[in-house]
Design a protein around this motif. Structure first.
Motif, PDB file in Angstrom:
ATOM      1  N   ASN A   1      40.693  41.589  25.961  1.00 23.96           N
ATOM      2  CA  ASN A   1      41.364  42.122  27.155  1.00 23.96           C
ATOM      3  C   ASN A   1      41.829  40.983  28.054  1.00 23.96           C
ATOM      4  O   ASN A   1      41.534  39.811  27.783  1.00 23.96           O
ATOM      5  N   GLY A   2      42.535  41.340  29.104  1.00 31.90           N
ATOM      6  CA  GLY A   2      43.102  40.329  29.990  1.00 31.90           C
ATOM      7  C   GLY A   2      42.049  39.631  30.831  1.00 31.90           C
ATOM      8  O   GLY A   2      42.185  38.446  31.172  1.00 31.90           O
ATOM      9  N   THR A   3      40.989  40.349  31.179  1.00 35.16           N
ATOM     10  CA  THR A   3      39.899  39.744  31.948  1.00 35.16           C
ATOM     11  C   THR A   3      39.220  38.663  31.113  1.00 35.16           C
ATOM     12  O   THR A   3      38.942  37.558  31.575  1.00 35.16           O
TER      13      THR A   3
ATOM     14  N   THR B   1      45.575  40.472  44.577  1.00 35.59           N
ATOM     15  CA  THR B   1      45.528  40.598  43.124  1.00 35.59           C
ATOM     16  C   THR B   1      44.471  41.620  42.748  1.00 35.59           C
ATOM     17  O   THR B   1      43.778  42.177  43.605  1.00 35.59           O
ATOM     18  N   PHE B   2      44.346  41.844  41.455  1.00 34.69           N
ATOM     19  CA  PHE B   2      43.364  42.754  40.896  1.00 34.69           C
ATOM     20  C   PHE B   2      42.002  42.049  40.824  1.00 34.69           C
ATOM     21  O   PHE B   2      41.933  40.826  40.706  1.00 34.69           O
TER      22      PHE B   2
ATOM     23  N   ALA C   1      39.951  41.562  38.585  1.00 33.41           N
ATOM     24  CA  ALA C   1      39.693  40.741  37.394  1.00 33.41           C
ATOM     25  C   ALA C   1      39.878  39.252  37.677  1.00 33.41           C
ATOM     26  O   ALA C   1      39.131  38.425  37.141  1.00 33.41           O
TER      27      ALA C   1
ATOM     28  N   ASP D   1      47.495  33.729  35.891  1.00 34.72           N
ATOM     29  CA  ASP D   1      47.220  35.154  35.650  1.00 34.72           C
ATOM     30  C   ASP D   1      48.575  35.815  35.443  1.00 34.72           C
ATOM     31  O   ASP D   1      49.270  36.182  36.391  1.00 34.72           O
TER      32      ASP D   1
ATOM     33  N   ALA E   1      48.973  38.534  33.622  1.00 32.30           N
ATOM     34  CA  ALA E   1      48.623  39.856  33.087  1.00 32.30           C
ATOM     35  C   ALA E   1      49.777  40.847  33.211  1.00 32.30           C
ATOM     36  O   ALA E   1      49.909  41.761  32.395  1.00 32.30           O
ATOM     37  N   GLN E   2      50.619  40.641  34.242  1.00 32.43           N
ATOM     38  CA  GLN E   2      51.702  41.599  34.499  1.00 32.43           C
ATOM     39  C   GLN E   2      53.073  41.002  34.183  1.00 32.43           C
ATOM     40  O   GLN E   2      54.091  41.594  34.549  1.00 32.43           O
TER      41      GLN E   2
ATOM     42  N   SER F   1      47.474  40.352  29.826  1.00 32.14           N
ATOM     43  CA  SER F   1      46.748  41.585  29.493  1.00 32.14           C
ATOM     44  C   SER F   1      47.628  42.462  28.622  1.00 32.14           C
ATOM     45  O   SER F   1      48.851  42.507  28.798  1.00 32.14           O
TER      46      SER F   1
ATOM     47  N   LYS G   1      50.276  48.077  30.999  1.00 38.05           N
ATOM     48  CA  LYS G   1      51.066  46.842  31.131  1.00 38.05           C
ATOM     49  C   LYS G   1      52.386  46.944  30.355  1.00 38.05           C
ATOM     50  O   LYS G   1      52.574  47.857  29.559  1.00 38.05           O
TER      51      LYS G   1
ATOM     52  N   GLY H   1      43.511  44.862  25.400  1.00 38.63           N
ATOM     53  CA  GLY H   1      43.827  43.640  24.680  1.00 38.63           C
ATOM     54  C   GLY H   1      44.234  42.549  25.644  1.00 38.63           C
ATOM     55  O   GLY H   1      44.489  42.809  26.822  1.00 38.63           O
TER      56      GLY H   1
HETATM   57  C1  PLP Z   1      45.476  44.021  34.301  1.00 39.52           C
HETATM   58  C2  PLP Z   1      45.190  42.781  35.047  1.00 39.52           C
HETATM   59  C3  PLP Z   1      44.143  41.923  34.701  1.00 39.52           C
HETATM   60  C4  PLP Z   1      43.074  42.270  33.686  1.00 39.52           C
HETATM   61  O1  PLP Z   1      43.509  42.699  32.480  1.00 39.52           O
HETATM   62  P1  PLP Z   1      42.608  43.725  31.610  1.00 39.52           P
HETATM   63  O2  PLP Z   1      43.309  43.720  30.300  1.00 39.52           O
HETATM   64  O3  PLP Z   1      42.667  45.029  32.302  1.00 39.52           O
HETATM   65  O4  PLP Z   1      41.244  43.170  31.530  1.00 39.52           O
HETATM   66  C5  PLP Z   1      44.010  40.732  35.372  1.00 39.52           C
HETATM   67  N1  PLP Z   1      44.840  40.395  36.380  1.00 39.52           N
HETATM   68  C6  PLP Z   1      45.836  41.204  36.776  1.00 39.52           C
HETATM   69  C7  PLP Z   1      46.725  40.760  37.888  1.00 39.52           C
HETATM   70  C8  PLP Z   1      46.036  42.428  36.139  1.00 39.52           C
HETATM   71  O5  PLP Z   1      47.022  43.225  36.547  1.00 39.52           O
END
Ligand code: PLP
Length: 363
Positions: free
Chosen positions: A53-55, A79-80, A82, A151, A153-154, A174, A179, A186
């Motif tokens: 996963n992204g985390t 931010t999120f 994570a 990061d 992820a997005q 992520s 996403k 993932g």
């Molecule tokens: C979704 C997200 C993550 C974490 O990704 P996961 O796959 O949900 O663990 C980290 N940072 C940001 C900014 C995200 O949007």
């Protein structure tokens, strides 16, 4: 109801997943490798390492940097969770630079102001699919010998001055269900550094270089071929999906331009935005909850990403490893942001419905 995001997978994904099922190799295997190669090409880097996963992508990236307690990582407060959780999991100290209300990302000036003798990593977040000012942030990192962990992820496929997000340092993506590209759960890490990639692969697999040859205390961060198979057909059409998002965003901005006090998302010079979210800033003093309610009543789902600064929750209070500096722009943006549906599966007329509903709510 117009959803804020949708997952639309078709017969191509079904065929790829079925082929994996029938192959008997359902954990990490050749399909993960294929995804890694294709993702490295998308980001324009030498190496991509898929994880679960992204985390985990963030956690593993920080783990291979050998950080020590007290080492500081400068990130965004907008931010999120994570992002912050990964910093704390790495045993490092988080510091927060202010963002710009143009791109919603940390500004080079606010980052530079926080750099000190304990700073080790700059961790910008490419929020909503808009990459941060990476050319300037990279210069700061070079000047102070800091590592960049992005990061992203997005921000799959976003770029700054022709260079892709995730290509400025260690890129963390992520592949979560909402996403731009998904495998359900993932993640994937990108880098041009062969030794970092090698360490990530070892860490991902219990610290093994070869079978039972343990070189570090590792973990199980592996993605499966069943999951990777879902992403491959999406990569084939990814450019078109982003173009559809961009078209929806442009049309929304056109329709919303007349609303007094509303800020539509900026198209920053030199940056390629992949429109994971389309986020407006409501006029000062607007009752955001009432707008969300009104939009829902009009059949439009909205999102608030994020309603409060990331550290503004009980688990992060009064800790030596969470250092707070004033971030007034981030605080204002968190209070006023509202995301509208922009995904590529909007039907004809949806954009008009969304814009009309917001207009009515703010009238
Ligand atoms: C979704 C997200 C993550 C974490 O990704 P996961 O796959 O949900 O663990 C980290 N940072 C940001 C900014 C995200 O949007």
């Amino acid at each position: 109801m117009i959803p804020i995001s949708t997952v639309q997978l078709g017969s191509e994904e079904e065929e790829r997943v079925l082929a994996v099922l029938r192959s008997g190799v359902i954990a990490q295997g050749p399909v993960v490798k294929e995804l890694e190669d294709r993702f490295a090409t998308l980001v324009g880097v030498e190496h991509a390492v898929a994880v679960n996963n992204g985390t985990t992508a963030l956690i593993a990236s920080l783990a291979v940097l050998d950080l020590k307690p007290g080492d500081e990582i400068i990130t965004s407060p907008f931010t999120f969770a994570a992002t912050l959780n990964a910093i704390l999991e790495a045993g490092a100290t988080a510091r927060f630079a202010d963002v710009s209300d143009d791109d919603f990302c940390v500004t080079p000036e606010s980052v530079e102001a926080l750099v000190g003798p304990r700073t080790k990593v700059l961790l910008p977040v490419h929020l909503y699919g808009q990459p941060a000012a990476m050319t300037e942030i990279s210069r700061i990192a070079d000047e102070h010998s800091l590592t960049i962990v992005e990061d992203a992820a997005q921000a799959h496929g976003a770029s700054v001055d022709g260079r892709q997000a995730g290509g400025f340092g260690i890129g963390c993506f992520s592949l979560y269900a909402t996403k731009n590209l998904t495998t359900g759960e993932g993640g994937i890490i990108t880098t041009d550094d062969a030794s970092i990639a090698a360490r990530l692969r070892i860490l991902r697999n219990q610290g093994m270089r070869q079978r039972y040859e343990y070189v570090t205390a590792g973990n199980n961060y592996r993605l499966t071929d069943l999951q990777a198979a879902i992403a491959l057909p999406q990569l084939d059409r990814y450019d078109r999906m982003v173009a559809a998002r961009a078209e929806n965003a442009a049309r929304l901005s056109e329709l919303l331009v007349g609303i007094h006090g509303l800020t539509t998302p900026a198209q920053v010079e030199g940056r390629f935005h992949v429109w994971h979210q389309y986020t407006v800033l409501l006029p000062e003093g607007t009752d955001r909850d009432a707008v969300v309610e009104g939009m829902t009543a009009a059949g439009v789902s909205t999102g608030i990403y994020y309603p409060r600064l990331v550290h503004d929750y009980p688990p992060y209070r009064d800790r030596a490893d969470v250092i707070l500096d004033p971030t007034p722009v981030a605080a204002s943006v968190a209070a006023r942001c509202l995301s509208l549906p922009v995904h590529p599966h909007l039907a004809d007329g949806d954009v008009e419905t969304i814009a009309g509903a917001l207009q009515d709510c703010l009238a």
